[in-house]
Design a protein around this motif. Structure first.
Motif, mmCIF file in Angstrom:
data_model
loop_
_atom_site.group_PDB
_atom_site.id
_atom_site.type_symbol
_atom_site.label_atom_id
_atom_site.label_comp_id
_atom_site.label_asym_id
_atom_site.label_seq_id
_atom_site.Cartn_x
_atom_site.Cartn_y
_atom_site.Cartn_z
ATOM 1 N N PRO A 40 0.839 -1.271 0.049
ATOM 2 C CA PRO A 40 -0.050 0.044 0.126
ATOM 3 C C PRO A 40 0.983 1.308 -0.040
ATOM 4 C CG PRO A 40 0.061 -0.931 2.174
ATOM 5 C CD PRO A 40 0.634 -1.921 1.318
ATOM 6 N N SER A 41 0.370 2.145 -0.524
ATOM 7 C CA SER A 41 0.938 3.457 -0.607
ATOM 8 C C SER A 41 1.219 4.100 0.640
ATOM 9 C CB SER A 41 0.170 4.478 -1.514
ATOM 10 O OG SER A 41 0.840 5.960 -1.293
ATOM 11 N N HIS A 42 2.328 4.696 1.003
ATOM 12 C CA HIS A 42 2.253 5.459 2.527
ATOM 13 C C HIS A 42 1.556 7.013 2.699
ATOM 14 C CE1 HIS A 42 5.135 7.801 0.155
ATOM 15 N NE2 HIS A 42 4.958 8.801 1.102
ATOM 16 N N GLU A 43 0.947 7.288 1.446
ATOM 17 C CA GLU A 43 0.090 8.385 1.404
ATOM 18 C C GLU A 43 -1.217 8.413 1.125
ATOM 19 O OE1 GLU A 43 3.053 11.745 -0.214
ATOM 20 O OE2 GLU A 43 3.015 10.234 -1.617
ATOM 21 N N GLU A 44 -1.981 9.207 1.716
ATOM 22 C CA GLU A 44 -3.310 9.275 1.195
ATOM 23 C C GLU A 44 -3.792 10.858 1.183
ATOM 24 O OE1 GLU A 44 -6.116 7.484 4.060
ATOM 25 O OE2 GLU A 44 -5.294 5.483 3.462
ATOM 26 N N PHE A 45 -4.237 11.018 -0.110
ATOM 27 C CA PHE A 45 -4.638 12.503 -0.163
ATOM 28 C C PHE A 45 -6.292 13.076 -0.042
ATOM 29 C CE2 PHE A 45 -0.681 11.536 -2.452
ATOM 30 C CZ PHE A 45 0.108 12.150 -1.814
ATOM 31 N N PRO A 46 -6.519 13.955 0.507
ATOM 32 C CA PRO A 46 -8.135 14.310 0.423
ATOM 33 C C PRO A 46 -8.665 14.351 -0.994
ATOM 34 C CG PRO A 46 -6.870 15.929 1.743
ATOM 35 C CD PRO A 46 -5.720 15.097 0.914
ATOM 36 N N ARG A 47 -9.928 14.048 -1.200
ATOM 37 C CA ARG A 47 -10.436 13.902 -2.744
ATOM 38 C C ARG A 47 -10.385 15.232 -3.574
ATOM 39 N NH1 ARG A 47 -14.189 10.248 -4.494
ATOM 40 N NH2 ARG A 47 -15.327 10.849 -6.458
ATOM 41 N N GLU A 48 -10.589 16.431 -2.894
ATOM 42 C CA GLU A 48 -10.350 17.672 -3.525
ATOM 43 C C GLU A 48 -8.866 18.033 -3.973
ATOM 44 O OE1 GLU A 48 -12.497 19.629 -5.000
ATOM 45 O OE2 GLU A 48 -13.874 17.846 -4.436
ATOM 46 N N ALA A 49 -7.962 17.361 -3.091
ATOM 47 C CA ALA A 49 -6.366 17.820 -3.594
ATOM 48 C C ALA A 49 -6.365 16.839 -4.734
ATOM 49 C CB ALA A 49 -5.582 17.222 -2.374
ATOM 50 N N VAL A 50 -6.770 15.645 -4.822
ATOM 51 C CA VAL A 50 -6.320 14.682 -5.860
ATOM 52 C C VAL A 50 -6.934 15.520 -7.054
ATOM 53 C CG1 VAL A 50 -6.811 12.599 -6.886
ATOM 54 C CG2 VAL A 50 -6.292 12.697 -4.324
ATOM 55 N N ARG A 51 -8.376 15.939 -6.941
ATOM 56 C CA ARG A 51 -8.653 16.441 -8.236
ATOM 57 C C ARG A 51 -8.115 17.586 -8.650
ATOM 58 N NH1 ARG A 51 -14.445 15.910 -9.642
ATOM 59 N NH2 ARG A 51 -14.966 17.239 -11.218
ATOM 60 N N GLY A 52 -7.677 18.469 -7.948
ATOM 61 C CA GLY A 52 -6.966 19.613 -8.197
ATOM 62 C C GLY A 52 -5.500 19.105 -8.902
ATOM 63 N N ALA A 53 -5.005 18.057 -8.459
ATOM 64 C CA ALA A 53 -3.639 17.593 -8.862
ATOM 65 C C ALA A 53 -3.878 17.115 -10.084
ATOM 66 C CB ALA A 53 -2.825 16.742 -7.691
ATOM 67 N N VAL A 54 -4.889 16.402 -10.611
ATOM 68 C CA VAL A 54 -5.112 15.592 -11.833
ATOM 69 C C VAL A 54 -5.176 16.740 -12.828
ATOM 70 C CG1 VAL A 54 -6.700 14.052 -12.861
ATOM 71 C CG2 VAL A 54 -5.789 13.467 -10.755
ATOM 72 N N ARG A 55 -6.069 17.681 -12.497
ATOM 73 C CA ARG A 55 -6.640 18.933 -13.382
ATOM 74 C C ARG A 55 -5.317 19.623 -13.727
ATOM 75 N NH1 ARG A 55 -11.273 22.017 -14.064
ATOM 76 N NH2 ARG A 55 -11.907 21.036 -12.225
ATOM 77 N N ASP A 56 -4.417 19.850 -12.583
ATOM 78 C CA ASP A 56 -3.078 20.672 -12.997
ATOM 79 C C ASP A 56 -1.951 20.014 -13.679
ATOM 80 O OD1 ASP A 56 -4.197 22.765 -11.643
ATOM 81 O OD2 ASP A 56 -3.254 22.267 -9.446
ATOM 82 N N LEU A 57 -2.087 18.523 -13.540
ATOM 83 C CA LEU A 57 -1.185 17.647 -14.210
ATOM 84 C C LEU A 57 -1.459 17.732 -15.529
ATOM 85 C CD1 LEU A 57 1.335 15.889 -13.787
ATOM 86 C CD2 LEU A 57 -0.187 14.049 -13.639
ATOM 87 N N ALA A 58 -2.852 17.324 -15.937
ATOM 88 C CA ALA A 58 -3.186 17.278 -17.314
ATOM 89 C C ALA A 58 -3.206 18.654 -18.287
ATOM 90 C CB ALA A 58 -4.742 16.890 -17.473
ATOM 91 N N GLY A 59 -3.500 19.683 -17.425
ATOM 92 C CA GLY A 59 -3.363 21.032 -18.060
ATOM 93 C C GLY A 59 -1.883 21.743 -18.329
ATOM 94 N N ALA A 60 -1.107 21.658 -17.241
ATOM 95 C CA ALA A 60 0.003 22.184 -17.189
ATOM 96 C C ALA A 60 1.095 21.604 -17.971
ATOM 97 C CB ALA A 60 0.580 22.601 -16.043
ATOM 98 N N THR A 61 1.150 20.533 -18.017
ATOM 99 C CA THR A 61 1.978 19.455 -18.602
ATOM 100 C C THR A 61 1.756 19.084 -20.035
ATOM 101 O OG1 THR A 61 1.302 17.416 -17.898
ATOM 102 C CG2 THR A 61 2.767 18.687 -16.587
ATOM 103 N N GLN A 62 0.665 19.593 -20.545
ATOM 104 C CA GLN A 62 -0.141 19.408 -21.814
ATOM 105 C C GLN A 62 0.040 17.952 -22.148
ATOM 106 O OE1 GLN A 62 2.895 21.626 -24.630
ATOM 107 N NE2 GLN A 62 1.699 23.341 -24.493
ATOM 108 N N ALA A 63 -0.398 17.328 -21.071
ATOM 109 C CA ALA A 63 -0.925 15.652 -21.020
ATOM 110 C C ALA A 63 -1.978 15.567 -21.872
ATOM 111 C CB ALA A 63 -0.720 15.073 -19.713
ATOM 112 N N ALA A 64 -1.893 14.176 -22.820
ATOM 113 C CA ALA A 64 -3.051 14.119 -23.798
ATOM 114 C C ALA A 64 -3.854 13.459 -22.367
ATOM 115 C CB ALA A 64 -2.609 13.152 -24.720
ATOM 116 N N ARG A 65 -5.262 13.600 -22.500
ATOM 117 C CA ARG A 65 -6.295 12.694 -21.778
ATOM 118 C C ARG A 65 -7.036 11.890 -22.482
ATOM 119 N NH1 ARG A 65 -10.342 15.480 -20.391
ATOM 120 N NH2 ARG A 65 -10.057 17.626 -21.326
#
Length: 292
Positions: free
Chosen positions: A177-202
């Motif tokens: 198991p991962s040693h980390e757990e993140f709040p749902r809204e933190a995950v949502r923000g991170a996924v949004r930022d990762l896809a947008g800022a890095t020009q990742a294809a979705r």
């Protein structure tokens, strides 16, 4: 709708991809660039100057926002070894925001760095695996019947985020198991930022016409970084993860990438899926944390 090209099964004659320090340097620099871009995007989303991105010894120290998965030191150990003054600076920076300093250290990095960190009070808390696949014309795979993979449309971003975040919130229990757990809204923000800022294809996965999974991929300097994939719990064990992986590999090869990389928890279902697709374990990162 699209179906990935056929990929021959991995056989006993498969020659594992060898990872030396040169290849590890290339991968870790791409990872550091990814974290820096995503962290910067988080600050832009919030519209304030809080947080930081600091270069350190070939890597980057990042604080994006509270509870963010981008709060860490990545890519360390493939430039010059960090000086005591540099480590003092980044530790003070993390302390300013009330969080411990977390370092991801590849086992192919300068071995003296592990000694330096443990002497400063860092403790080993976990590991993660980096797997790679040399891409060629056969990269891709078959898509199971009833599943379609396509590029995610801009108008469905919020629904795509719902599916991905729901999948992340209900991880498979296989493996360490991962040693980390993140709040749902933190995950949502991170996924949004990762896809947008890095020009990742979705990518969107539809099962019988229903949005059932999502994934992303960033391509830079010939490396296809598989930056996440998730399946809604009700649609698991249907081949969606495998189909998302196959589609991204086919697109990466077509775009001229020579290498695909993915990070997984040791012994996880994600690692098993990647190795079934031909990925090899390249190296392991130790997760070291210095508490406040």
């Amino acid at each position: 709708m699209r179906t990935a090209q056929s990929r021959p099964p991995v056989t006993a004659r498969h020659v594992p991809l060898f990872c030396d320090t040169t290849l590890a340097t290339r991968i870790e620099r791409a990872e550091a660039q990814l974290i820096a871009a995503a962290s910067t995007a988080t600050r832009h989303r919030r519209g304030d100057a809080a947080g930081f991105v600091l270069p350190v010894a070939g890597g980057v120290a990042s604080f994006a926002e509270a509870d963010s998965p981008f709060n860490k030191v990545a890519g360390l150990g493939f430039g010059d070894a960090p000086s005591a003054a540099e480590l003092d600076e980044i530790e003070r920076a993390f302390t300013t925001y009330g969080v411990p300093t977390q370092v991801e250290l590849a086992h192919l990095a300068d071995p003296t760095i592990g000694t330096v960190l443990t002497e400063r009070g860092y403790r080993l808390v976990s590991f993660e695996n980096v797997l790679g696949l040399a891409l060629d014309a056969s990269s891709g795979g078959d898509t199971p019947e009833g599943i379609d993979i396509r590029t995610s449309e801009e108008g469905e971003l919020e629904r795509w985020l719902d599916v991905v975040v729901d999948g992340v919130a209900h991880p498979d229990t296989q493996g360490v198991p991962s040693h980390e757990e993140f709040p749902r809204e933190a995950v949502r923000g991170a996924v949004r930022d990762l896809a947008g800022a890095t020009q990742a294809a979705r990518y969107a996965a539809l099962r019988d016409g229903v949005l059932a999974g999502g994934a992303s991929m960033r391509m830079r300097d010939g490396i296809a970084q598989l930056t996440g994939a998730a399946t809604a719990p009700a649609h698991r064990r249907r081949g969606i993860q495998t189909a998302l992986l196959a589609a991204r590999l086919a697109d990466a090869e077509a775009a001229g990438c020579d290498l695909a990389v993915v990070t997984t928890q040791p012994g996880s279902k994600s690692q098993q899926n990647a190795q079934r697709a031909g990925f090899d374990l390249l190296y392991t990162r130790a997760i070291l944390v210095r508490q406040l």
